[in-house]
Design a protein around this motif. Structure first.
Motif, PDB file in Angstrom:
ATOM      1  N   ALA A  26       0.863  -1.218   0.145  1.00 19.82           N
ATOM      2  CA  ALA A  26       0.009   0.244   0.110  1.00 19.82           C
ATOM      3  C   ALA A  26       0.972   1.398   0.127  1.00 19.82           C
ATOM      4  O   ALA A  26       0.486   2.352  -0.754  1.00 19.82           O
ATOM      5  CB  ALA A  26      -0.968   0.003   1.343  1.00 19.82           C
ATOM      6  N   ILE A  27       1.879   1.194   0.451  1.00 18.77           N
ATOM      7  CA  ILE A  27       3.036   2.440   0.643  1.00 18.77           C
ATOM      8  C   ILE A  27       3.345   2.462  -0.682  1.00 18.77           C
ATOM      9  O   ILE A  27       3.389   3.628  -1.089  1.00 18.77           O
ATOM     10  CB  ILE A  27       4.078   2.353   1.817  1.00 18.77           C
ATOM     11  CG1 ILE A  27       3.370   2.337   3.467  1.00 18.77           C
ATOM     12  CG2 ILE A  27       4.966   3.259   1.513  1.00 18.77           C
ATOM     13  CD1 ILE A  27       4.210   2.148   4.436  1.00 18.77           C
ATOM     14  N   GLU A  33       1.278   6.074  -7.268  1.00 21.98           N
ATOM     15  CA  GLU A  33       0.116   6.903  -7.783  1.00 21.98           C
ATOM     16  C   GLU A  33       0.314   8.315  -7.805  1.00 21.98           C
ATOM     17  O   GLU A  33      -0.042   9.150  -8.365  1.00 21.98           O
ATOM     18  CB  GLU A  33      -1.006   6.482  -6.711  1.00 21.98           C
ATOM     19  CG  GLU A  33      -2.310   7.328  -7.304  1.00 21.98           C
ATOM     20  CD  GLU A  33      -3.505   7.097  -6.123  1.00 21.98           C
ATOM     21  OE1 GLU A  33      -4.014   7.974  -5.526  1.00 21.98           O
ATOM     22  OE2 GLU A  33      -3.666   5.729  -5.769  1.00 21.98           O
ATOM     23  N   LEU A  34       1.144   8.818  -6.641  1.00 26.47           N
ATOM     24  CA  LEU A  34       1.516  10.290  -6.351  1.00 26.47           C
ATOM     25  C   LEU A  34       2.906  10.792  -7.191  1.00 26.47           C
ATOM     26  O   LEU A  34       3.214  11.795  -7.039  1.00 26.47           O
ATOM     27  CB  LEU A  34       1.598  10.728  -4.884  1.00 26.47           C
ATOM     28  CG  LEU A  34       0.403  10.496  -4.211  1.00 26.47           C
ATOM     29  CD1 LEU A  34       0.401  10.736  -2.593  1.00 26.47           C
ATOM     30  CD2 LEU A  34      -0.765  11.358  -4.723  1.00 26.47           C
ATOM     31  N   GLY A  35       3.530   9.859  -7.997  1.00 27.72           N
ATOM     32  CA  GLY A  35       4.606  10.364  -8.816  1.00 27.72           C
ATOM     33  C   GLY A  35       5.858  10.355  -7.851  1.00 27.72           C
ATOM     34  O   GLY A  35       6.686  11.092  -8.209  1.00 27.72           O
ATOM     35  N   LEU A  36       5.911   9.765  -6.563  1.00 23.49           N
ATOM     36  CA  LEU A  36       6.900   9.729  -5.736  1.00 23.49           C
ATOM     37  C   LEU A  36       8.215   8.721  -6.004  1.00 23.49           C
ATOM     38  O   LEU A  36       7.381   7.688  -6.443  1.00 23.49           O
ATOM     39  CB  LEU A  36       6.620   9.767  -4.448  1.00 23.49           C
ATOM     40  CG  LEU A  36       5.633  11.057  -3.852  1.00 23.49           C
ATOM     41  CD1 LEU A  36       5.116  10.701  -2.444  1.00 23.49           C
ATOM     42  CD2 LEU A  36       6.469  12.245  -3.704  1.00 23.49           C
ATOM     43  N   PRO A  37       9.263   8.870  -5.636  1.00 25.67           N
ATOM     44  CA  PRO A  37      10.026   7.580  -5.596  1.00 25.67           C
ATOM     45  C   PRO A  37       9.474   6.330  -4.870  1.00 25.67           C
ATOM     46  O   PRO A  37       9.000   6.744  -3.662  1.00 25.67           O
ATOM     47  CB  PRO A  37      11.393   7.915  -5.347  1.00 25.67           C
ATOM     48  CG  PRO A  37      11.536   9.517  -5.327  1.00 25.67           C
ATOM     49  CD  PRO A  37       9.807   9.808  -5.097  1.00 25.67           C
ATOM     50  N   VAL A  38       9.380   5.182  -5.176  1.00 22.18           N
ATOM     51  CA  VAL A  38       8.895   4.106  -4.570  1.00 22.18           C
ATOM     52  C   VAL A  38       9.792   3.662  -3.722  1.00 22.18           C
ATOM     53  O   VAL A  38      11.063   3.041  -4.131  1.00 22.18           O
ATOM     54  CB  VAL A  38       8.414   2.961  -5.475  1.00 22.18           C
ATOM     55  CG1 VAL A  38       7.850   1.799  -4.723  1.00 22.18           C
ATOM     56  CG2 VAL A  38       7.465   3.646  -6.494  1.00 22.18           C
ATOM     57  N   PRO A  39       9.507   3.485  -2.301  1.00 21.15           N
ATOM     58  CA  PRO A  39      10.580   3.133  -1.341  1.00 21.15           C
ATOM     59  C   PRO A  39      10.452   1.599  -1.333  1.00 21.15           C
ATOM     60  O   PRO A  39       9.718   0.732  -1.831  1.00 21.15           O
ATOM     61  CB  PRO A  39       9.952   3.400   0.035  1.00 21.15           C
ATOM     62  CG  PRO A  39       8.334   3.566  -0.048  1.00 21.15           C
ATOM     63  CD  PRO A  39       8.213   4.049  -1.740  1.00 21.15           C
ATOM     64  N   GLU A  70      -2.908  13.999   1.151  1.00 23.29           N
ATOM     65  CA  GLU A  70      -3.045  13.216  -0.036  1.00 23.29           C
ATOM     66  C   GLU A  70      -2.614  11.978   0.072  1.00 23.29           C
ATOM     67  O   GLU A  70      -3.237  11.031  -0.446  1.00 23.29           O
ATOM     68  CB  GLU A  70      -2.374  14.199  -1.079  1.00 23.29           C
ATOM     69  CG  GLU A  70      -2.639  13.642  -2.751  1.00 23.29           C
ATOM     70  CD  GLU A  70      -2.123  14.694  -3.589  1.00 23.29           C
ATOM     71  OE1 GLU A  70      -2.116  14.190  -4.951  1.00 23.29           O
ATOM     72  OE2 GLU A  70      -1.603  15.663  -3.230  1.00 23.29           O
ATOM     73  N   MET A  71      -1.370  11.798   0.710  1.00 16.29           N
ATOM     74  CA  MET A  71      -0.417  10.482   0.650  1.00 16.29           C
ATOM     75  C   MET A  71      -1.312   9.465   1.428  1.00 16.29           C
ATOM     76  O   MET A  71      -1.371   8.352   1.206  1.00 16.29           O
ATOM     77  CB  MET A  71       0.797  10.775   1.091  1.00 16.29           C
ATOM     78  CG  MET A  71       1.620   9.432   1.076  1.00 16.29           C
ATOM     79  SD  MET A  71       1.815   8.633  -0.471  1.00 16.29           S
ATOM     80  CE  MET A  71       3.109   7.431   0.094  1.00 16.29           C
ATOM     81  N   VAL A  72      -1.877  10.173   2.773  1.00 11.70           N
ATOM     82  CA  VAL A  72      -2.738   9.353   3.782  1.00 11.70           C
ATOM     83  C   VAL A  72      -3.911   8.715   3.086  1.00 11.70           C
ATOM     84  O   VAL A  72      -4.185   7.661   3.019  1.00 11.70           O
ATOM     85  CB  VAL A  72      -2.892  10.131   5.071  1.00 11.70           C
ATOM     86  CG1 VAL A  72      -3.956   9.539   5.597  1.00 11.70           C
ATOM     87  CG2 VAL A  72      -1.918  10.444   5.788  1.00 11.70           C
ATOM     88  N   ALA A  73      -4.561   9.566   2.057  1.00 15.59           N
ATOM     89  CA  ALA A  73      -5.674   9.255   1.482  1.00 15.59           C
ATOM     90  C   ALA A  73      -5.363   7.949   0.509  1.00 15.59           C
ATOM     91  O   ALA A  73      -6.038   7.159   0.127  1.00 15.59           O
ATOM     92  CB  ALA A  73      -6.309  10.333   0.875  1.00 15.59           C
ATOM     93  N   ALA A  74      -4.351   8.207  -0.283  1.00 19.76           N
ATOM     94  CA  ALA A  74      -3.790   7.284  -1.235  1.00 19.76           C
ATOM     95  C   ALA A  74      -3.490   5.885  -0.630  1.00 19.76           C
ATOM     96  O   ALA A  74      -3.909   4.747  -1.079  1.00 19.76           O
ATOM     97  CB  ALA A  74      -2.760   7.813  -2.070  1.00 19.76           C
ATOM     98  N   TYR A  75      -2.835   5.918   0.402  1.00 20.64           N
ATOM     99  CA  TYR A  75      -2.496   4.636   1.274  1.00 20.64           C
ATOM    100  C   TYR A  75      -3.564   4.037   1.791  1.00 20.64           C
ATOM    101  O   TYR A  75      -3.738   2.750   1.446  1.00 20.64           O
ATOM    102  CB  TYR A  75      -1.425   5.076   2.579  1.00 20.64           C
ATOM    103  CG  TYR A  75      -1.190   4.007   3.450  1.00 20.64           C
ATOM    104  CD1 TYR A  75      -0.279   3.041   3.251  1.00 20.64           C
ATOM    105  CD2 TYR A  75      -2.205   3.826   4.335  1.00 20.64           C
ATOM    106  CE1 TYR A  75      -0.340   1.857   3.935  1.00 20.64           C
ATOM    107  CE2 TYR A  75      -2.012   2.765   5.413  1.00 20.64           C
ATOM    108  CZ  TYR A  75      -1.134   1.808   5.123  1.00 20.64           C
ATOM    109  OH  TYR A  75      -0.938   0.852   5.928  1.00 20.64           O
TER     110      TYR A  75
END
Length: 178
Positions: A26-27, A33-39, A70-75
């Motif tokens: 989920a993270i 989804e938000l275009g961030l680097p994927v951990p 926004e990240m909390v909602a996507a998670y």
């Protein structure tokens, strides 16, 4: 024989419920989804047990504070899409029943939200085993000791006769801090 502990406090995710891989997914999905680097899996796994904003702050250091919600909602979207398939670890129900029958108090200290914990307790049917619970909505996030302090106060237990059962360093640090 005297019992060794008066109170046993359990973490939830990764301790009672086999949710670690689902949380990591989920993270990672929310980051994509938000275009961030994927951990990577290790970085995402390390945050389990923390409150969600603290977890995302660590897992996604590039995330601007103005985008936390926004990240909390996507998670939450990605987590809730598959959380119905997550199961308790084998033997949890039987182990809790045995501990309960021994006369020890049982509690939960978790980084889950109150809504999330109440939902999984209802779905799994094991809420009846616990005398008290604390979530990140009600206390500081782990490793701050407030969850354990509040639980021991509520149940009249001595912190020195309380056992914290968890699966992360955050759980151990919280116990040491208490």
């Amino acid at each position: 024989m005297a019992k060794a502990f008066d109170l046993i406090v359990f973490d939830w995710d990764g301790t009672l419920m086999d949710s670690t891989a689902h949380i990591v997914h989920a993270i990672q999905a929310a980051s994509r989804e938000l275009g961030l680097p994927v951990p990577d899996k290790n970085r995402a796994r390390h945050v389990i047990g923390l409150g969600l904003v603290d977890a995302l702050r660590y897992a996604c250091p590039e995330l601007e504070p103005s985008h936390y919600q926004e990240m909390v909602a996507a998670y939450r979207h990605h987590y809730l899409a598959g959380d119905h398939a997550i199961e308790l670890f084998d033997g949890v129900r039987e182990g809790l029943a045995e501990l309960r029958d021994s006369g020890v108090f049982l509690a939960i200290a978790t980084g889950k939200s109150r809504v999330g914990l109440d939902r999984v307790l209802q779905e799994t049917g094991i809420g009846e085993f616990f005398d008290a619970t604390r979530t990140v909505d009600e206390c500081h996030s782990k490793p701050h000791p407030s969850m354990l302090e509040q639980l021991t106060d509520q149940l009249g237990a001595d912190v020195r006769r309380t056992l914290m059962v968890g699966d992360t360093t955050h759980d151990l640090q919280m116990a040491n801090n208490a």
